[in-house]
Scaffold this motif. Structure first.
Motif, PDB file in Angstrom:
ATOM      1  N   ALA A 272       1.316   5.995   7.272  1.00 33.71           N
ATOM      2  CA  ALA A 272       2.101   6.108   6.044  1.00 33.71           C
ATOM      3  C   ALA A 272       1.240   5.723   4.842  1.00 33.71           C
TER       4      ALA A 272
ATOM      5  N   GLN B 272       8.045  -1.647  -5.511  1.00 34.78           N
ATOM      6  CA  GLN B 272       8.054  -0.332  -6.138  1.00 34.78           C
ATOM      7  C   GLN B 272       7.521  -0.366  -7.563  1.00 34.78           C
TER       8      GLN B 272
ATOM      9  N   GLY C 248      10.278   3.481   5.627  1.00 31.07           N
ATOM     10  CA  GLY C 248       9.818   3.003   4.341  1.00 31.07           C
ATOM     11  C   GLY C 248       9.572   1.510   4.401  1.00 31.07           C
ATOM     12  N   CYS C 249       9.154   0.944   3.287  1.00 33.77           N
ATOM     13  CA  CYS C 249       8.869  -0.491   3.259  1.00 33.77           C
ATOM     14  C   CYS C 249      10.122  -1.314   3.543  1.00 33.77           C
TER      15      CYS C 249
ATOM     16  N   GLN D 136       2.564  -1.724  -3.309  1.00 33.40           N
ATOM     17  CA  GLN D 136       3.087  -1.913  -1.959  1.00 33.40           C
ATOM     18  C   GLN D 136       2.013  -2.470  -1.034  1.00 33.40           C
TER      19      GLN D 136
END
Length: 200
Positions: free
Chosen positions: A32, A127, A85-86, A38
């Motif tokens: 990813a 973000q 996702g995170c 991030q």
């Protein structure tokens, strides 16, 4: 019969040759992609929980800085393979204690909430392009303590009394000093007495 066995062998050999000619379907590693903010946030999380994450990923520590890079790559692979996702990564694989400690020490925000709440709070902060995690306590201690020790040493050296060389007085200097003291004792009091001032 021999002809039957030969036919079976030929068919088997043809099958093996056919299968060997096909391209192998190997599972490609999917990593990813992360933004810089991030990546910084995840690296800080790895620094604070390196032992737990090492165990979680079934990795063996080498005691080197490269361990952090390896763990970061592995976490990106987990995100890529599972399409996470995170926020999903944090909520699924990290404990409430890890996330709470990260919020308090690395972000300076409240550590209250459940795992999904904490994961969402951290992911939302990551973000932001301007996000930078606060330095951990170990980093501050390793940076500040030597500076404090150096400052204390320099301050102690500055207030330390200077050493003066002792000079031996000659006989004339000693006699002159004695005569000055004797004259000071024998000198008459030149101040007018109270009675003299009254008569004036």
């Amino acid at each position: 019969p021999a002809c039957v066995r030969q036919a079976k062998f030929d068919r088997c050999n043809h099958w093996q040759l056919t299968m060997s000619g096909r391209p192998s379907r190997q599972r490609k590693t999917c990593i990813a992609s992360l933004t810089e903010s991030q990546r910084l946030g995840l690296v800080a999380l790895i620094e604070d929980n390196s032992d737990d994450i090492m165990t979680m990923l079934d990795l063996s520590s080498t005691g080197d800085v490269s361990d952090q890079a390896t763990m970061l790559t592995k976490l990106q692979e987990v995100m890529g393979v599972n399409c996470l996702g995170c926020e999903a990564l944090l909520g699924r694989f990290f404990s409430e204690e890890m996330l709470r400690s990260y919020c308090l020490t690395r972000m300076g925000v409240s550590g209250k909430g459940t795992v999904p709440v904490l994961a969402a709070r951290i992911a939302k902060a990551w973000q932001k392009p301007s996000f930078k995690p606060q330095p951990c306590a170990r980093t501050i201690a390793s940076t500040v303590e030597p500076a404090l020790q150096e400052h204390a040493s320099s301050h102690e050296a500055s207030i330390r009394p200077a050493r003066t060389s002792k000079r031996v007085l000659s006989k004339d200097e000693r006699d002159g000093d004695t005569d000055a003291k004797r004259h000071a004792v024998e000198a008459p009091d030149i101040k007018p007495s109270l009675e003299a001032r009254t008569n004036l």
